[in-house]
Design a protein around this motif. Structure first.
Motif, PDB file in Angstrom:
ATOM      1  N   ASP A 219       0.823  -1.206   0.000  1.00 55.42           N
ATOM      2  CA  ASP A 219       0.000   0.000   0.000  1.00 55.42           C
ATOM      3  C   ASP A 219       0.862   1.262   0.000  1.00 55.42           C
ATOM      4  N   ALA A 220       0.327   2.325  -0.595  1.00 56.06           N
ATOM      5  CA  ALA A 220       1.070   3.585  -0.716  1.00 56.06           C
ATOM      6  C   ALA A 220       1.459   4.156   0.648  1.00 56.06           C
ATOM      7  N   SER A 221       0.549   4.076   1.631  1.00 59.06           N
ATOM      8  CA  SER A 221       0.876   4.597   2.967  1.00 59.06           C
ATOM      9  C   SER A 221       2.030   3.827   3.591  1.00 59.06           C
ATOM     10  N   SER A 222       2.032   2.519   3.390  1.00 56.69           N
ATOM     11  CA  SER A 222       3.106   1.671   3.911  1.00 56.69           C
ATOM     12  C   SER A 222       4.452   2.041   3.295  1.00 56.69           C
ATOM     13  N   LYS A 393       0.510  11.606  10.622  1.00 52.77           N
ATOM     14  CA  LYS A 393      -0.717  10.898  10.992  1.00 52.77           C
ATOM     15  C   LYS A 393      -1.518  10.728   9.705  1.00 52.77           C
ATOM     16  N   VAL A 394      -1.433   9.562   9.120  1.00 54.36           N
ATOM     17  CA  VAL A 394      -2.056   9.311   7.817  1.00 54.36           C
ATOM     18  C   VAL A 394      -3.424   8.660   8.029  1.00 54.36           C
ATOM     19  N   LEU A 395      -4.483   9.405   7.746  1.00 56.44           N
ATOM     20  CA  LEU A 395      -5.839   8.862   7.862  1.00 56.44           C
ATOM     21  C   LEU A 395      -6.330   8.442   6.479  1.00 56.44           C
ATOM     22  N   ALA A 396      -7.102   7.363   6.451  1.00 55.69           N
ATOM     23  CA  ALA A 396      -7.539   6.795   5.173  1.00 55.69           C
ATOM     24  C   ALA A 396      -8.386   7.782   4.369  1.00 55.69           C
ATOM     25  N   SER A 399      -5.958  10.451   2.835  1.00 58.48           N
ATOM     26  CA  SER A 399      -4.920  10.009   1.886  1.00 58.48           C
ATOM     27  C   SER A 399      -5.480   9.191   0.726  1.00 58.48           C
ATOM     28  N   GLY A 400      -6.605   8.519   0.963  1.00 57.83           N
ATOM     29  CA  GLY A 400      -7.145   7.604  -0.046  1.00 57.83           C
ATOM     30  C   GLY A 400      -6.534   6.218   0.041  1.00 57.83           C
ATOM     31  N   PHE A 401      -5.557   6.061   0.954  1.00 56.37           N
ATOM     32  CA  PHE A 401      -4.896   4.760   1.135  1.00 56.37           C
ATOM     33  C   PHE A 401      -5.072   4.307   2.585  1.00 56.37           C
TER      34      PHE A 401
END
Length: 414
Positions: A219-222, A393-396, A399-401
């Protein structure tokens, strides 16, 4: 429009599906294993598909996606179904999408109007509409406030298939062109330099480019995690909770396969997969090492330029791809994993050299697993040698991911 939160392309595909007894039976049997025998959805799906080699690609896609979606919407389906019979539950799920059921005896007693009426009665109760446990809804609302509504809505949507280009072997543009020749359309998301997103979901593992080690599914966030370590060729890096080694492989590519990466985990069997993946990726700098106890960590005291702690977590940021997580978690299990996270921070941070970087990461959206853990560490005796450089802090829903947390800490000079 369907009642459930499914994307339009997928719903159109499912609406054109004719139901067949053997594939529906496969779904029902899998659901029984997941909920009545407490097995993991991905393992059950893998076994189900292996047990039915004669199913074509369309049937296999139907079975896998239907199982995942039933798991995702399990509480809501149970709430509006007339009974707990597994065929009734499947039929309820099918009707909730606006589909019609065939005239099978297994579906006797199912009335689309009654099911829709029941849904209308519960749709304003967020925990039921979003099909999550009450405790999770309460915890999410308490910790995320106004953002919870949109976040849980996004986490109930189907995940995109994202791949990470193995830049040791190919450029992003070259891989995009090669996949296009095979009829696989992709696009490059802004802000993720090694990522490609598939325009349409499909089994990418069968593609020759995967077998040749040109990409990994990640995944892009990963992919932001390895980038946060700011590695350079020749560095000594420790990936201390490496699992199957996905982030170790990304680090190796960023280091141009020069230097040394210790991929460590307490579970030795996970590291076996790392060796196979490294070989396919053309990576030679990864050394898998099992953490046998505190002595393993002490021997590595102040030995690494960079340390990655991608710690065990609730996994609430990746509900899109692991929907059964919400049925296996409890407030007690989250409390237990938080204790483990702090122990890892306290015990593993010593491996960083003075002026080296430590990255703490989770695939959770809960502040109690994320910034609050970092704050607790920094205020402790062992954390006083570190300072927080930045955190993400990346929220779905933003970010879309996947939902992720990434904190970059620097060890102070002696």
């Amino acid at each position: 429009m369907p009642i459930l939160n499914l994307n339009e392309e997928r719903n159109t595909y499912l609406c054109t599906m004719k139901l067949f007894p053997n594939t529906v039976r496969g779904v029902v049997q899998a659901i029984d294993e997941i909920f009545n025998q407490n097995r993991y959805a991905d393992k059950v799906i893998e076994k189900t598909l292996k047990s039915n080699p004669k199913w074509g690609a369309r049937d296999r896609a139907f079975v896998a996606e239907t199982i995942y979606e039933m798991v995702r919407w399990w509480r809501l389906i149970n709430e509006v179904s007339p009974s707990k019979d597994l065929y009734h539950l499947f039929g309820t799920y099918w009707l909730l999408q606006g589909n019609k059921l065939p005239d099978w005896r297994e579906f006797n007693g199912l009335d689309a109007y009654k099911i829709k009426t029941k849904y209308e009665k519960v749709k304003d109760i967020r925990a039921l509409k979003q099909s999550i446990p009450d405790w999770l809804d309460q915890m999410g609302a308490a910790l995320l406030g106004d953002k919870w509504d949109e976040e849980i809505d996004t986490l109930n949507q189907q995940a995109s298939v994202v791949i990470r280009v193995n830049t040791l072997k190919i450029s992003r543009e070259e891989l995009m062109n090669r996949l296009a020749q095979d009829g696989i359309e992709t696009y490059s998301p802004k802000g993720y330099k090694d990522a490609l997103v598939l325009a349409k979901r499909q089994n990418i593992f069968k593609n020759q480019a995967f077998k040749d080690g040109l990409f990994e599914v990640q995944d892009a966030s990963s992919q932001l995690v390895a980038a946060a370590l700011e590695v350079e060729p020749g560095m000594r890096v420790i990936d201390a909770c490496a699992g199957a080694g996905g982030k170790s492989l990304h680090l190796a590519a960023l280091m141009e396969n020069k230097g040394r990466i210790l991929s460590m985990d307490v579970e030795g069997w996970k590291l076996q997969n790392t060796k196979l993946r490294a070989r396919r990726n053309g990576v030679s700098i990864i050394e898998p090492r099992v953490i046998e106890g505190s002595k393993t960590i002490k021997r590595l005291n102040e030995s690494a330029d960079r340390v990655l702690l991608d710690v065990p977590c609730s996994g609430l940021g990746v509900l899109k791809r692991n929907p059964d997580t919400k049925w296996k978690l409890s407030p007690e299990s989250i409390e237990k994993v938080q204790k483990m996270q702090q122990e890892i921070l306290q015990n593993y941070a010593s491996m960083v050299k003075p002026e080296g970087l430590l990255v703490y990461a989770t695939c959770s959206i809960l502040p109690s697993e994320n910034q609050l853990q970092v704050e607790k560490f920094l205020s402790s005796e062992k954390g006083k040698d570190f300072e927080l450089m930045e955190d993400q802090k990346v929220l779905a829903h933003e970010s879309g991911f996947d939902g992720f947390y990434i904190a970059k800490l620097k060890r102070k000079a002696k």
